[in-house]
Design a protein around this motif. Structure first.
Motif, PDB file in Angstrom:
ATOM      1  N   ALA A 161       0.820  -1.216   0.000  1.00  0.00           N
ATOM      2  CA  ALA A 161       0.000   0.000   0.000  1.00  0.00           C
ATOM      3  C   ALA A 161       0.850   1.260   0.000  1.00  0.00           C
ATOM      4  CB  ALA A 161      -0.931  -0.007   1.209  1.00  0.00           C
ATOM      5  N   GLU A 162       1.941   1.274   0.763  1.00  0.00           N
ATOM      6  CA  GLU A 162       2.760   2.477   0.857  1.00  0.00           C
ATOM      7  C   GLU A 162       3.394   2.832  -0.479  1.00  0.00           C
ATOM      8  OE1 GLU A 162       4.608   0.568   3.915  1.00  0.00           O
ATOM      9  OE2 GLU A 162       3.644   1.660   5.534  1.00  0.00           O
ATOM     10  N   ALA A 163       3.759   1.823  -1.267  1.00  0.00           N
ATOM     11  CA  ALA A 163       4.355   2.101  -2.570  1.00  0.00           C
ATOM     12  C   ALA A 163       3.325   2.741  -3.498  1.00  0.00           C
ATOM     13  CB  ALA A 163       4.918   0.819  -3.177  1.00  0.00           C
ATOM     14  N   TYR A 164       2.060   2.291  -3.420  1.00  0.00           N
ATOM     15  CA  TYR A 164       1.012   2.946  -4.211  1.00  0.00           C
ATOM     16  C   TYR A 164       0.833   4.402  -3.778  1.00  0.00           C
ATOM     17  CZ  TYR A 164      -0.615  -1.418  -6.364  1.00  0.00           C
ATOM     18  OH  TYR A 164      -0.706  -2.565  -7.100  1.00  0.00           O
ATOM     19  N   ASN A 165       0.779   4.632  -2.460  1.00  0.00           N
ATOM     20  CA  ASN A 165       0.631   5.996  -1.960  1.00  0.00           C
ATOM     21  C   ASN A 165       1.784   6.878  -2.429  1.00  0.00           C
ATOM     22  OD1 ASN A 165      -0.399   8.092   0.126  1.00  0.00           O
ATOM     23  ND2 ASN A 165       1.745   7.797   0.681  1.00  0.00           N
ATOM     24  N   ASN A 166       3.011   6.362  -2.317  1.00  0.00           N
ATOM     25  CA  ASN A 166       4.168   7.159  -2.681  1.00  0.00           C
ATOM     26  C   ASN A 166       4.229   7.413  -4.185  1.00  0.00           C
ATOM     27  OD1 ASN A 166       4.844   7.177   0.013  1.00  0.00           O
ATOM     28  ND2 ASN A 166       6.278   5.483  -0.154  1.00  0.00           N
ATOM     29  N   ILE A 196      -2.801   8.577   5.869  1.00  0.00           N
ATOM     30  CA  ILE A 196      -2.003   9.405   4.965  1.00  0.00           C
ATOM     31  C   ILE A 196      -2.556   9.348   3.544  1.00  0.00           C
ATOM     32  CG2 ILE A 196       0.270   9.528   3.871  1.00  0.00           C
ATOM     33  CD1 ILE A 196       1.394   8.730   6.673  1.00  0.00           C
ATOM     34  N   ALA A 197      -2.979   8.166   3.105  1.00  0.00           N
ATOM     35  CA  ALA A 197      -3.505   8.041   1.748  1.00  0.00           C
ATOM     36  C   ALA A 197      -4.816   8.806   1.600  1.00  0.00           C
ATOM     37  CB  ALA A 197      -3.694   6.571   1.388  1.00  0.00           C
ATOM     38  N   TYR A 198      -5.671   8.805   2.628  1.00  0.00           N
ATOM     39  CA  TYR A 198      -6.893   9.611   2.557  1.00  0.00           C
ATOM     40  C   TYR A 198      -6.547  11.097   2.427  1.00  0.00           C
ATOM     41  CZ  TYR A 198     -10.043   5.747   3.782  1.00  0.00           C
ATOM     42  OH  TYR A 198     -10.772   4.586   3.772  1.00  0.00           O
ATOM     43  N   ASN A 199      -5.590  11.552   3.240  1.00  0.00           N
ATOM     44  CA  ASN A 199      -5.180  12.948   3.169  1.00  0.00           C
ATOM     45  C   ASN A 199      -4.668  13.300   1.777  1.00  0.00           C
ATOM     46  OD1 ASN A 199      -4.089  15.567   4.587  1.00  0.00           O
ATOM     47  ND2 ASN A 199      -2.333  14.727   3.475  1.00  0.00           N
ATOM     48  N   ASN A 200      -3.806  12.437   1.224  1.00  0.00           N
ATOM     49  CA  ASN A 200      -3.213  12.730  -0.076  1.00  0.00           C
ATOM     50  C   ASN A 200      -4.246  12.636  -1.199  1.00  0.00           C
ATOM     51  OD1 ASN A 200      -0.831  13.105   1.261  1.00  0.00           O
ATOM     52  ND2 ASN A 200       0.059  11.146   0.677  1.00  0.00           N
ATOM     53  N   ARG A 201      -5.195  11.694  -1.074  1.00  0.00           N
ATOM     54  CA  ARG A 201      -6.249  11.640  -2.093  1.00  0.00           C
ATOM     55  C   ARG A 201      -7.120  12.879  -2.025  1.00  0.00           C
ATOM     56  NH1 ARG A 201     -10.506   6.684  -2.432  1.00  0.00           N
ATOM     57  NH2 ARG A 201     -11.434   7.815  -0.685  1.00  0.00           N
ATOM     58  N   GLY A 202      -7.326  13.387  -0.805  1.00  0.00           N
ATOM     59  CA  GLY A 202      -8.053  14.644  -0.679  1.00  0.00           C
ATOM     60  C   GLY A 202      -7.361  15.777  -1.408  1.00  0.00           C
ATOM     61  N   ASN A 203      -6.036  15.837  -1.292  1.00  0.00           N
ATOM     62  CA  ASN A 203      -5.289  16.871  -2.005  1.00  0.00           C
ATOM     63  C   ASN A 203      -5.454  16.740  -3.510  1.00  0.00           C
ATOM     64  OD1 ASN A 203      -4.362  17.770   0.460  1.00  0.00           O
ATOM     65  ND2 ASN A 203      -2.324  16.870   0.254  1.00  0.00           N
ATOM     66  N   ALA A 204      -5.391  15.489  -4.000  1.00  0.00           N
ATOM     67  CA  ALA A 204      -5.536  15.272  -5.437  1.00  0.00           C
ATOM     68  C   ALA A 204      -6.937  15.649  -5.904  1.00  0.00           C
ATOM     69  CB  ALA A 204      -5.227  13.816  -5.775  1.00  0.00           C
ATOM     70  N   ARG A 205      -7.940  15.333  -5.104  1.00  0.00           N
ATOM     71  CA  ARG A 205      -9.305  15.707  -5.477  1.00  0.00           C
ATOM     72  C   ARG A 205      -9.483  17.226  -5.469  1.00  0.00           C
ATOM     73  NH1 ARG A 205     -12.917  11.009  -2.329  1.00  0.00           N
ATOM     74  NH2 ARG A 205     -12.908   9.552  -4.086  1.00  0.00           N
TER      75      ARG A 205
END
Length: 279
Positions: A161-166, A196-205
């Motif tokens: 999962a972390e590699a996908y997030n990164n 962290i992935a929720y936070n980063n997906r929020g940024n992308a959205r």
């Protein structure tokens, strides 16, 4: 990665910034803010390697000692222990990888990459070393090479999962929000509690013009970790973009309070500056 300015109509916050979070298997996390105002904040923290079974060799004893020192934040001493492990066993790939993590946390990205290279020369199937080298390359702005490393990590460990997030972070830095969203989606499918992935997906959205979707992701990050300051900051920006000044102020004030409590004066001051401008 660059600071992202939101398109704001009724409310204008000229210095609003988003916090993207960049992980390298962190056990103890912290935030680093570049002095360059064009650089987005990333989480690097004190990065400990994954726990390994205790080794009976002398080299293994130095390796475990280095891990314990690393977790405590004593990076230079940890590096000395890893040096001892490597001197006793020059083919100790895990020690090279762990020493690379320590160098990364010290800010010496080139030495970190050299250690990851060595770890991979010893074991070509070390998914963690590929992920970690990708993080170091991304931190130096080489997102293309970082994505290649994340690709290899994911090929070797499809549930990483972390590699996908990164990799999502690297795509976002390249302004490829669609690819970033796909990667954050996959990270969350693999780990539904991945704050962290929720936070980063929020940024992308948010960058993709979907502030409501962004707020939903920040909400979930906060539900999972009520002390996760980046999500409060980013949700405040999204609320400001929607014209919700009271909600934006409340979130920014919460983020500032958490950063102050954590002793992160740089981010605390940046959030306070945004609060003043919003008021």
């Amino acid at each position: 990665m660059r600071w992202r300015l939101f398109q704001q109509k009724p409310i204008r916050v000229s210095r609003a910034f988003t916090i993207a979070v960049f992980t390298t298997l962190s056990a103890i996390t912290g935030f680093s803010c570049s002095k360059n105002k064009d650089v987005l904040v990333t989480e690097i923290g004190v990065t400990s390697p994954n726990p390994r079974p205790a080794k009976t060799s002398k080299a293994g004893e130095f390796y475990i000692q280095g891990q314990n020192q690393h977790v405590k934040g004593d990076l230079q001493t940890a590096i000395a222990s890893y040096n001892q492990a490597i001197s006793l066993n020059p083919q100790y790939g895990e020690a090279y990888n762990s020493r690379g993590l320590a160098y990364f946390d010290l800010g010496d990205k080139k030495r970190a990459i050299a250690d990851y290279d060595q770890a991979l020369s010893i074991n070509h199937n070390n998914a963690e070393a590929y992920n970690n080298r990708g993080n170091a390359r991304a931190s130096l702005g080489d997102n293309k090479a970082a994505i290649e490393d994340y690709n290899e990590a994911i090929r070797l460990a499809p549930n990483y999962a972390e590699a996908y997030n990164n990799r999502g972070n690297a795509h976002a830095a390249n302004k490829d929000q669609k690819a970033a969203l796909n990667d954050y989606d996959q990270a969350i499918r693999l780990d539904q509690k991945y704050v962290i992935a929720y936070n980063n997906r929020g940024n992308a959205r948010a960058a993709n013009g979907d502030p409501q979707g962004a707020i939903a992701d920040y909400n979930q990050a906060i539900r999972l970790n009520s002390n996760f300051a980046p999500a409060y900051n980013n949700r405040g920006n999204a609320r400001a973009a929607n014209g919700d000044k009271p909600g934006a102020l409340k979130d920014l004030q919460k983020a500032a309070a958490i950063f102050k409590k954590q002793g992160n004066n740089d981010l605390y001051q940046q959030v306070m500056n945004n609060i003043q401008e919003l008021q």
